[in-house]
Write a protein that holds these residues in place. Structure first.
Motif, mmCIF file in Angstrom:
data_model
loop_
_atom_site.group_PDB
_atom_site.id
_atom_site.type_symbol
_atom_site.label_atom_id
_atom_site.label_comp_id
_atom_site.label_asym_id
_atom_site.label_seq_id
_atom_site.Cartn_x
_atom_site.Cartn_y
_atom_site.Cartn_z
ATOM 1 N N GLY A 15 -61.730 -15.108 41.030
ATOM 2 C CA GLY A 15 -60.947 -15.815 42.031
ATOM 3 C C GLY A 15 -59.867 -16.703 41.458
ATOM 4 O O GLY A 15 -58.976 -17.148 42.178
ATOM 5 N N SER A 16 -59.939 -16.958 40.146
ATOM 6 C CA SER A 16 -59.024 -17.907 39.528
ATOM 7 C C SER A 16 -58.355 -17.313 38.296
ATOM 8 O O SER A 16 -59.028 -16.778 37.416
ATOM 9 C CB SER A 16 -59.787 -19.182 39.137
ATOM 10 N N TYR A 17 -57.027 -17.431 38.239
ATOM 11 C CA TYR A 17 -56.292 -17.043 37.034
ATOM 12 C C TYR A 17 -56.710 -17.945 35.879
ATOM 13 O O TYR A 17 -56.835 -17.499 34.734
ATOM 14 C CB TYR A 17 -54.789 -17.184 37.287
ATOM 15 N N HIS A 18 -56.939 -19.214 36.169
ATOM 16 C CA HIS A 18 -57.340 -20.190 35.152
ATOM 17 C C HIS A 18 -58.618 -19.745 34.444
ATOM 18 O O HIS A 18 -58.734 -19.843 33.219
ATOM 19 C CB HIS A 18 -57.543 -21.554 35.828
ATOM 20 N N THR A 19 -59.582 -19.229 35.222
ATOM 21 C CA THR A 19 -60.844 -18.764 34.632
ATOM 22 C C THR A 19 -60.611 -17.591 33.690
ATOM 23 O O THR A 19 -61.138 -17.547 32.573
ATOM 24 C CB THR A 19 -61.832 -18.349 35.733
ATOM 25 N N ALA A 20 -59.803 -16.624 34.131
ATOM 26 C CA ALA A 20 -59.512 -15.459 33.291
ATOM 27 C C ALA A 20 -58.821 -15.878 32.007
ATOM 28 O O ALA A 20 -59.133 -15.376 30.922
ATOM 29 C CB ALA A 20 -58.648 -14.467 34.067
ATOM 30 N N TRP A 21 -57.878 -16.805 32.107
ATOM 31 C CA TRP A 21 -57.141 -17.275 30.934
ATOM 32 C C TRP A 21 -58.084 -17.966 29.954
ATOM 33 O O TRP A 21 -58.032 -17.731 28.751
ATOM 34 C CB TRP A 21 -56.042 -18.218 31.374
ATOM 35 N N GLU A 22 -58.972 -18.828 30.466
ATOM 36 C CA GLU A 22 -59.928 -19.531 29.595
ATOM 37 C C GLU A 22 -60.883 -18.546 28.923
ATOM 38 O O GLU A 22 -61.179 -18.680 27.741
ATOM 39 C CB GLU A 22 -60.722 -20.566 30.398
ATOM 40 N N TRP A 23 -61.367 -17.575 29.672
ATOM 41 C CA TRP A 23 -62.283 -16.598 29.089
ATOM 42 C C TRP A 23 -61.627 -15.848 27.943
ATOM 43 O O TRP A 23 -62.236 -15.647 26.882
ATOM 44 C CB TRP A 23 -62.738 -15.614 30.166
ATOM 45 N N LEU A 24 -60.397 -15.432 28.132
ATOM 46 C CA LEU A 24 -59.694 -14.711 27.073
ATOM 47 C C LEU A 24 -59.583 -15.550 25.809
ATOM 48 O O LEU A 24 -59.817 -15.072 24.700
ATOM 49 C CB LEU A 24 -58.295 -14.303 27.553
ATOM 50 N N HIS A 25 -59.256 -16.825 25.969
ATOM 51 C CA HIS A 25 -59.106 -17.670 24.785
ATOM 52 C C HIS A 25 -60.444 -17.986 24.135
ATOM 53 O O HIS A 25 -60.532 -18.100 22.904
ATOM 54 C CB HIS A 25 -58.350 -18.947 25.133
ATOM 55 N N ARG A 26 -61.490 -18.131 24.914
ATOM 56 C CA ARG A 26 -62.816 -18.323 24.324
ATOM 57 C C ARG A 26 -63.216 -17.085 23.508
ATOM 58 O O ARG A 26 -63.762 -17.201 22.409
ATOM 59 C CB ARG A 26 -63.851 -18.584 25.418
ATOM 60 N N LEU A 27 -62.946 -15.929 24.061
ATOM 61 C CA LEU A 27 -63.307 -14.696 23.362
ATOM 62 C C LEU A 27 -62.422 -14.465 22.146
ATOM 63 O O LEU A 27 -62.868 -13.895 21.149
ATOM 64 C CB LEU A 27 -63.227 -13.512 24.330
ATOM 65 N N ARG A 28 -61.186 -14.913 22.190
ATOM 66 C CA ARG A 28 -60.332 -14.821 21.001
ATOM 67 C C ARG A 28 -60.894 -15.693 19.884
ATOM 68 O O ARG A 28 -60.823 -15.332 18.714
ATOM 69 C CB ARG A 28 -58.904 -15.239 21.347
ATOM 70 N N ARG A 29 -61.430 -16.849 20.236
ATOM 71 C CA ARG A 29 -62.080 -17.693 19.229
ATOM 72 C C ARG A 29 -63.230 -16.943 18.566
ATOM 73 O O ARG A 29 -63.470 -17.061 17.367
ATOM 74 C CB ARG A 29 -62.632 -18.968 19.891
ATOM 75 N N ALA A 30 -63.950 -16.157 19.367
ATOM 76 C CA ALA A 30 -65.113 -15.432 18.846
ATOM 77 C C ALA A 30 -64.701 -14.242 17.981
ATOM 78 O O ALA A 30 -65.551 -13.633 17.324
ATOM 79 C CB ALA A 30 -65.988 -14.950 19.997
ATOM 80 N N MET A 31 -63.440 -13.892 17.988
ATOM 81 C CA MET A 31 -62.994 -12.767 17.171
ATOM 82 C C MET A 31 -62.903 -13.119 15.691
ATOM 83 O O MET A 31 -62.698 -12.239 14.858
ATOM 84 C CB MET A 31 -61.652 -12.254 17.694
ATOM 85 N N VAL A 32 -63.036 -14.391 15.372
ATOM 86 C CA VAL A 32 -63.059 -14.827 13.978
ATOM 87 C C VAL A 32 -64.492 -15.201 13.622
ATOM 88 O O VAL A 32 -65.032 -16.178 14.138
ATOM 89 C CB VAL A 32 -62.127 -16.031 13.745
ATOM 90 N N ARG A 33 -65.102 -14.414 12.782
ATOM 91 C CA ARG A 33 -66.490 -14.665 12.402
ATOM 92 C C ARG A 33 -66.584 -15.824 11.423
ATOM 93 O O ARG A 33 -65.900 -15.829 10.393
ATOM 94 C CB ARG A 33 -67.096 -13.407 11.775
ATOM 95 N N PRO A 34 -67.403 -16.831 11.709
ATOM 96 C CA PRO A 34 -67.569 -17.945 10.767
ATOM 97 C C PRO A 34 -68.043 -17.444 9.408
ATOM 98 O O PRO A 34 -68.937 -16.591 9.320
ATOM 99 C CB PRO A 34 -68.653 -18.807 11.438
ATOM 100 N N GLY A 35 -67.428 -17.922 8.340
ATOM 101 C CA GLY A 35 -67.823 -17.522 6.997
ATOM 102 C C GLY A 35 -67.420 -16.113 6.628
ATOM 103 O O GLY A 35 -68.026 -15.511 5.731
#
Length: 320
Positions: free
Chosen positions: A105-125
């Motif tokens: 229902g929200s563009y804001h939610t979709a945008w936040e999800w994408l950026h959270r998942l982009r953070r997860a694309m870098v594996r720690p260590g």
């Protein structure tokens, strides 16, 4: 053993319920059985959907706690659909597309999800690059054309490291926004992304003079021979322009670089399901991210970004 769906049909059959998604998440987070984050006890029982009760300390732990899903009110099943959609888009996904596919229902939610998942694309260590590595810089965007070269204004400076593959070819890459092209910034980028003792190939820019003292072997090449980082820079700019129409804010550029690196380094993967598996696996290794950290724009604000992000000109590639 890596366990992931190979096709959309398999994905839908396997992750059609919230319970199945939570069980998969639990198996990835605790492959050898539940471990309490409070007391490290292993005796526990499942009392609710994704909620474990530790027998030793009596505390309850959600499989989502301490991950990018922390305190998310949306079902994990919807998050899984988002990850499958993102990893199965060859050239990436934007927020409007994700919003439509998931009926958010929200563009804001979709945008936040994408950026959270982009953070997860870098594996720690994650492992650093090694062997022969070509390093250069390029400028991304800019509200005004500005002047060329390493003193360009109104642009974001991105460092690029690319592994050479013998006898020819391109290996893994690393990208990062750096404040300037000084020896301090460039040496720091190399140290974070390349194993000491590696051969670093650069142009004759004086900013690379600190590499020898940092434990690297430096080889100077003419700018026209720095083909690998030039190629990556060109492809990166075309990807940003083609997938996001240049609508990338300078403050969020690092996230897009993470996504591009994730996709590029897995470009030869035969199974898109494996990319989904990697993203889920890494999402439980990333600390929670608050919405205030992301500062999501509205849909119309996404156009107020790198106005000059066009196809790269020859002089623009490589930060010459």
């Amino acid at each position: 053993m890596e366990d992931f769906p190979q096709t959309l049909s398999e994905f839908e059959d396997r992750f059609g319920t919230e319970e199945a998604c939570l069980a998969y998440l639990s198996a990835l987070r605790w492959p050898n059985g539940f471990v309490c984050p409070h007391c490290e006890g292993s005796a526990a029982w499942l009392i609710n959907r994704g909620l474990w009760h530790c027998r030793d300390c009596g505390k309850q732990t959600s499989v989502k706690s301490g991950t990018i899903f922390h305190r998310s009110r949306k079902p994990i099943k919807l998050w899984f659909r988002a990850m499958w959609y993102i990893t199965n888009q060859k050239y990436g996904a934007n927020a409007l597309g994700l919003q439509r596919v998931l009926a958010l229902g929200s563009y804001h939610t979709a945008w936040e999800w994408l950026h959270r998942l982009r953070r997860a694309m870098v594996r720690p260590g994650r492992e650093r690059l090694s062997g022969c590595v070509q390093v250069d810089e390029t400028y991304i965007g800019g509200a005004k054309p500005g002047k060329r070269g390493r003193g360009a204004q109104g642009k974001a400076l991105v460092a690029i490291a690319v592994e050479e593959r013998s006898p020819k070819g391109i290996g893994r890459i690393r990208l990062g926004v750096i404040p300037d092209a000084s020896a301090e910034s460039l040496t720091d980028f190399v140290m974070r992304n390349v194993v000491e003792g590696s051969i670093i190939k650069t142009d004759d820019w004086r900013g690379y003079t600190g590499l020898f003292g940092a434990g690297y072997q430096r080889q100077i090449l003419p700018s026209e021979q720095m083909k690998l980082p030039h190629l990556v820079a060109s492809l990166l700019k075309r990807w940003l322009l083609g997938t996001y129409q240049g609508a990338v804010r300078p403050t969020h550029l690092e996230y897009y670089l993470d996504e591009y690196t994730f996709r590029f380094n897995r470009r030869t993967s035969r199974s898109r399901g494996k990319l989904f598996y990697r993203l889920v696996q890494q999402s439980i290794l990333i600390d929670p991210i608050s919405g205030s950290e992301l500062k999501a724009p509205t849909a119309c604000q996404e156009n107020e970004n790198f106005d000059n992000l066009g196809a790269p000109e020859p002089q623009d590639i490589g930060g010459a």
